[in-house]
Design a protein around this motif. Structure first.
Motif, PDB file in Angstrom:
ATOM      1  N   THR A  37       0.733  -1.251  -0.008  1.00  0.00           N
ATOM      2  CA  THR A  37       0.065   0.016   0.047  1.00  0.00           C
ATOM      3  C   THR A  37       0.807   1.119  -0.062  1.00  0.00           C
ATOM      4  O   THR A  37       0.239   2.455  -0.270  1.00  0.00           O
ATOM      5  CB  THR A  37      -0.929   0.016   1.141  1.00  0.00           C
ATOM      6  N   GLY A  38       2.335   1.108   0.084  1.00  0.00           N
ATOM      7  CA  GLY A  38       3.182   2.353   0.338  1.00  0.00           C
ATOM      8  C   GLY A  38       2.677   2.871   1.732  1.00  0.00           C
ATOM      9  O   GLY A  38       2.573   2.624   2.383  1.00  0.00           O
ATOM     10  N   GLY A  39       2.393   4.296   1.315  1.00  0.00           N
ATOM     11  CA  GLY A  39       1.850   5.237   2.453  1.00  0.00           C
ATOM     12  C   GLY A  39       0.750   5.339   2.796  1.00  0.00           C
ATOM     13  O   GLY A  39       0.109   5.803   3.773  1.00  0.00           O
ATOM     14  N   TYR A  91      -9.053  -9.574  -8.459  1.00  0.00           N
ATOM     15  CA  TYR A  91      -7.888  -8.930  -8.130  1.00  0.00           C
ATOM     16  C   TYR A  91      -7.802  -7.793  -9.178  1.00  0.00           C
ATOM     17  O   TYR A  91      -7.860  -7.860 -10.332  1.00  0.00           O
ATOM     18  CB  TYR A  91      -6.599  -9.643  -8.380  1.00  0.00           C
ATOM     19  N   PHE A  92      -7.686  -6.540  -8.668  1.00  0.00           N
ATOM     20  CA  PHE A  92      -7.826  -5.352  -9.613  1.00  0.00           C
ATOM     21  C   PHE A  92      -6.666  -4.428  -9.298  1.00  0.00           C
ATOM     22  O   PHE A  92      -6.334  -3.997  -8.025  1.00  0.00           O
ATOM     23  CB  PHE A  92      -9.235  -4.596  -9.326  1.00  0.00           C
ATOM     24  N   VAL A 145      -9.202  -7.869  -4.089  1.00  0.00           N
ATOM     25  CA  VAL A 145      -7.737  -7.635  -3.751  1.00  0.00           C
ATOM     26  C   VAL A 145      -7.238  -6.387  -4.663  1.00  0.00           C
ATOM     27  O   VAL A 145      -7.540  -6.653  -5.894  1.00  0.00           O
ATOM     28  CB  VAL A 145      -6.674  -8.855  -3.798  1.00  0.00           C
ATOM     29  N   LEU A 146      -6.600  -5.530  -4.161  1.00  0.00           N
ATOM     30  CA  LEU A 146      -6.130  -4.206  -4.924  1.00  0.00           C
ATOM     31  C   LEU A 146      -4.558  -4.046  -4.704  1.00  0.00           C
ATOM     32  O   LEU A 146      -3.879  -4.626  -3.651  1.00  0.00           O
ATOM     33  CB  LEU A 146      -6.670  -2.989  -4.395  1.00  0.00           C
ATOM     34  N   SER A 147      -4.050  -3.651  -5.625  1.00  0.00           N
ATOM     35  CA  SER A 147      -2.407  -3.094  -5.741  1.00  0.00           C
ATOM     36  C   SER A 147      -2.269  -2.219  -6.661  1.00  0.00           C
ATOM     37  O   SER A 147      -2.635  -2.255  -7.750  1.00  0.00           O
ATOM     38  CB  SER A 147      -1.635  -4.454  -5.868  1.00  0.00           C
ATOM     39  N   LEU A 167      -3.249  -2.260 -16.562  1.00  0.00           N
ATOM     40  CA  LEU A 167      -4.323  -2.467 -15.631  1.00  0.00           C
ATOM     41  C   LEU A 167      -4.807  -3.776 -15.735  1.00  0.00           C
ATOM     42  O   LEU A 167      -5.208  -4.526 -16.890  1.00  0.00           O
ATOM     43  CB  LEU A 167      -5.538  -1.531 -15.925  1.00  0.00           C
ATOM     44  N   PHE A 168      -4.904  -4.434 -14.464  1.00  0.00           N
ATOM     45  CA  PHE A 168      -5.368  -5.909 -14.588  1.00  0.00           C
ATOM     46  C   PHE A 168      -6.756  -6.073 -13.858  1.00  0.00           C
ATOM     47  O   PHE A 168      -7.030  -5.318 -12.851  1.00  0.00           O
ATOM     48  CB  PHE A 168      -4.630  -6.942 -13.832  1.00  0.00           C
TER      49      PHE A 168
END
Length: 264
Positions: free
Chosen positions: A62-64, A149-150, A126-128, A256-257
Motif C-alpha cells: 500500500t505504500g503510505g 484482483y484489480f 484484492v487491490l494493488s 491495468l489488470f
C-alpha cells in the motif's frame, strides 16, 4: 516553473533533491519540477467503485496508504466490513497506519516477497498499485471464489531513458521484464481468469536535477543503490543537458489488470 533551475547551482539542486523525505507515495513535491502523464483508465476512481461493493478488501504493498485512503473516501458511505493492507518498508508502514487506521484499515507489516499473512479465501477484493511483482499464487489463495484482483502494474522498460542514463544499456531480458502478457500467463497458471488487461505508454518530464535525485531516492528499484556520491558524474551531465536543452523526457509504462478467481 520550467526555468526554475536557472538561478540554482548544480550543488544546490542536488542537495535539495537529497533532503526531501521519501516516505509514502505522495508526489506533490514534484509539481512544477517533473510531470507524468496519467493512464486514461483512472485506477483510484475505479478502485473506489469496486470498494463500494466489497465486503472484505486487501490492498497489497500500500505504500503510505494514500491511494487506498483516496479510494475509501470516494466509496463512502458504502465501504467494506473488513479492510486490510500490507507494506514492507517500515517508514511506510508507520505512515500508512497513521493515515488508514482512522478509516478502520488494519495495516500489516509484511515483506514484499513473503507469503501474504492471511487465511485462505479471506477477501472478495484484492487491490494493488505498482506492486514490486505480483505473487499470483498468494493472490489466488487469499481470494474467495468469485473474488477479484484489480491492480495497476508497472510495465516493461518503464522510465528506461532515465535508468539507462545512469546504468548504461540493459540486456533485452531486463527490458522485457514486467511484460503484461507474461504476467497474464502467470495469473492463468495460478488458476485465475484475466477478464481485462489494458496497457499504455506515458510521457514523463524532469525539469531539474533535484527532481531526478528525489525520484531515484523515492523509487529505489530504478537505479539500485543510487546515491548522489556514486552517480555524481551522471547527475552533472544530466544537469548540464537539462540546462542546455530543456526538460529530460522519459516514458513510463503501465497496465491495468482485472482478474477473477473462478467460483465453485
Amino acid at each position: 516553473m520550467e526555468g526554475m533551475s536557472v538561478n540554482h547551482s548544480f550543488e544546490d539542486l542536488v542537495a535539495e533533491g537529497a533532503a526531501v523525505p521519501t516516505e509514502g507515495w505522495d508526489f506533490s513535491w514534484f509539481e512544477g519540477r517533473a510531470s507524468e502523464q496519467r493512464p486514461s483508465w483512472g485506477y483510484a476512481a475505479q478502485a473506489a467503485e469496486r470498494l463500494a461493493g466489497a465486503g472484505a478488501v486487501l490492498d497489497i504493498q500500500t505504500g503510505g496508504g494514500e491511494v487506498l485512503d483516496f479510494a475509501l473516501g470516494r466509496a463512502e458511505p458504502a465501504r467494506p466490513v473488513l479492510a486490510a493492507a500490507t507494506e514492507g518498508w517500515p517508514a511506510n508502514v508507520a505512515k500508512a497506519t497513521a493515515l488508514l487506521r482512522p478509516r478502520g484499515v488494519v495495516v500489516v507489516a509484511a515483506p514484499d516477497d513473503a507469503p501474504l499473512p492471511f487465511a485462505d479465501e479471506t477477501f472478495d477484493l484484492v487491490l494493488s498499485r505498482h506492486p514490486v511483482r505480483p505473487y499470483w499464487k498468494e493472490i489466488a489463495r487469499v481470494l474467495r471464489p468469485g473474488g477479484t484482483y484489480f491492480a495497476q502494474h508497472v510495465g516493461p522498460a518503464s522510465v528506461f531513458e532515465l535508468v539507462e542514463h545512469f546504468l548504461g544499456p540493459l540486456p533485452e531480458e531486463v527490458r522485457r521484464g514486467r511484460d503484461p502478457e507474461r504476467e497474464r500467463a502467470d495469473a492463468e497458471a495460478a488458476g485465475l481468469e484475466v477478464a481485462g488487461l489494458r496497457a499504455e505508454r506515458l510521457r514523463m518530464e524532469f525539469r531539474d536535477i533535484a527532481a531526478v535525485v528525489h525520484f531515484l531516492r523515492k523509487v529505489v528499484w530504478m537505479v539500485p543503490g543510487f546515491t548522489v556520491a556514486a552517480y555524481e558524474p551522471q547527475l552533472r551531465a544530466l544537469h548540464d543537458r537539462i540546462e542546455r536543452e530543456g526538460p529530460f523526457v522519459a516514458h513510463s509504462t503501465r497496465h491495468l489488470f482485472d482478474v477473477r478467481k473462478p467460483g465453485r
